[in-house]
Design a protein around this motif. Structure first.
Motif, PDB file in Angstrom:
ATOM      1  N   GLU A   1       0.551  -1.427  -0.091  1.00 39.50           N
ATOM      2  CA  GLU A   1       0.201  -0.383  -0.120  1.00 39.50           C
ATOM      3  C   GLU A   1       1.306   1.180   0.082  1.00 39.50           C
ATOM      4  O   GLU A   1       1.868   0.787  -0.352  1.00 39.50           O
ATOM      5  CB  GLU A   1      -0.951   0.371   1.244  1.00 39.50           C
ATOM      6  N   GLY A   2       0.368   2.660  -0.367  1.00 35.11           N
ATOM      7  CA  GLY A   2       0.895   3.111   0.032  1.00 35.11           C
ATOM      8  C   GLY A   2       0.731   4.208  -2.066  1.00 35.11           C
ATOM      9  O   GLY A   2       0.213   3.968  -2.199  1.00 35.11           O
ATOM     10  N   ARG A   3       2.228   5.409  -1.616  1.00 31.19           N
ATOM     11  CA  ARG A   3       1.804   5.325  -3.192  1.00 31.19           C
ATOM     12  C   ARG A   3       3.435   5.471  -4.104  1.00 31.19           C
ATOM     13  O   ARG A   3       4.490   4.783  -3.573  1.00 31.19           O
ATOM     14  CB  ARG A   3       1.651   7.067  -3.627  1.00 31.19           C
ATOM     15  N   THR A   4       3.806   5.316  -4.862  1.00 38.02           N
ATOM     16  CA  THR A   4       5.043   5.015  -5.963  1.00 38.02           C
ATOM     17  C   THR A   4       5.022   6.199  -7.150  1.00 38.02           C
ATOM     18  O   THR A   4       4.377   7.390  -7.444  1.00 38.02           O
ATOM     19  CB  THR A   4       4.632   3.659  -6.430  1.00 38.02           C
ATOM     20  N   ARG A   5       6.022   5.978  -7.653  1.00 36.69           N
ATOM     21  CA  ARG A   5       6.470   6.935  -8.446  1.00 36.69           C
ATOM     22  C   ARG A   5       7.292   5.720 -10.078  1.00 36.69           C
ATOM     23  O   ARG A   5       7.247   4.865  -9.264  1.00 36.69           O
ATOM     24  CB  ARG A   5       8.219   8.359  -8.282  1.00 36.69           C
ATOM     25  N   GLY A   6       7.613   6.530 -10.877  1.00 35.30           N
ATOM     26  CA  GLY A   6       7.123   5.614 -12.202  1.00 35.30           C
ATOM     27  C   GLY A   6       7.579   6.234 -13.066  1.00 35.30           C
ATOM     28  O   GLY A   6       7.780   8.514 -13.482  1.00 35.30           O
ATOM     29  N   SER A   7       7.839   5.767 -14.081  1.00 32.63           N
ATOM     30  CA  SER A   7       7.725   5.844 -15.633  1.00 32.63           C
ATOM     31  C   SER A   7       6.881   5.545 -16.568  1.00 32.63           C
ATOM     32  O   SER A   7       6.947   4.871 -16.589  1.00 32.63           O
ATOM     33  CB  SER A   7       9.050   6.110 -15.870  1.00 32.63           C
ATOM     34  N   LEU A   8       6.538   6.437 -17.718  1.00 28.92           N
ATOM     35  CA  LEU A   8       5.989   5.695 -18.701  1.00 28.92           C
ATOM     36  C   LEU A   8       6.509   6.192 -20.045  1.00 28.92           C
ATOM     37  O   LEU A   8       6.846   7.451 -20.306  1.00 28.92           O
ATOM     38  CB  LEU A   8       4.576   6.541 -19.015  1.00 28.92           C
ATOM     39  N   HIS A   9       6.714   5.121 -20.867  1.00 28.08           N
ATOM     40  CA  HIS A   9       6.780   5.561 -22.615  1.00 28.08           C
ATOM     41  C   HIS A   9       6.365   4.815 -23.127  1.00 28.08           C
ATOM     42  O   HIS A   9       5.807   4.173 -23.192  1.00 28.08           O
ATOM     43  CB  HIS A   9       7.890   4.551 -22.960  1.00 28.08           C
TER      44      HIS A   9
END
Length: 106
Positions: free
Chosen positions: A79-87
């Motif tokens: 649970e919680g929040r995440t960071r990420g990338s999108l291509h």
């Protein structure tokens, strides 16, 4: 960090707007982005609630933007929040965009 990748035949400016709205509606914000002519978009996002990742992918899929999580994405807590990338790759038959570079005196 979640790594997402996808492709679409949706018109480029509309697809970008749909991605932006979907991320915002899911509670994330865009940290940075880079456009590669009219071929691709790469962006980084942060603060995406983990429970909304599936919703983000499904929502974009309904709009014709197929997204999947890449293998090897860093595991996230339950649970919680995440960071990420999108291509995102834009599939079309248009020629590359040409940008006029201004002449520099000297």
């Amino acid at each position: 960090m979640k790594r997402l990748e996808g492709a679409t035949r949706v018109e480029r400016t509309r697809a970008i707007r749909l991605v932006e709205e979907a991320l915002q509606d899911c509670g994330a914000y865009i940290e940075d982005f880079q456009l590669f002519s009219n071929i691709a978009l790469a962006l980084r996002f942060d603060e995406l609630p983990l429970e909304r990742l599936g919703e983000l992918i499904a929502r974009l899929g309904e709009e014709g933007i197929r997204i999947h999580e890449l293998p090897g994405s860093a595991p996230a807590p339950a649970e919680g929040r995440t960071r990420g990338s999108l291509h995102l790759t834009f599939v079309h038959d248009e020629p590359d965009l040409k940008h006029e570079v201004p002449k520099v005196p000297g």
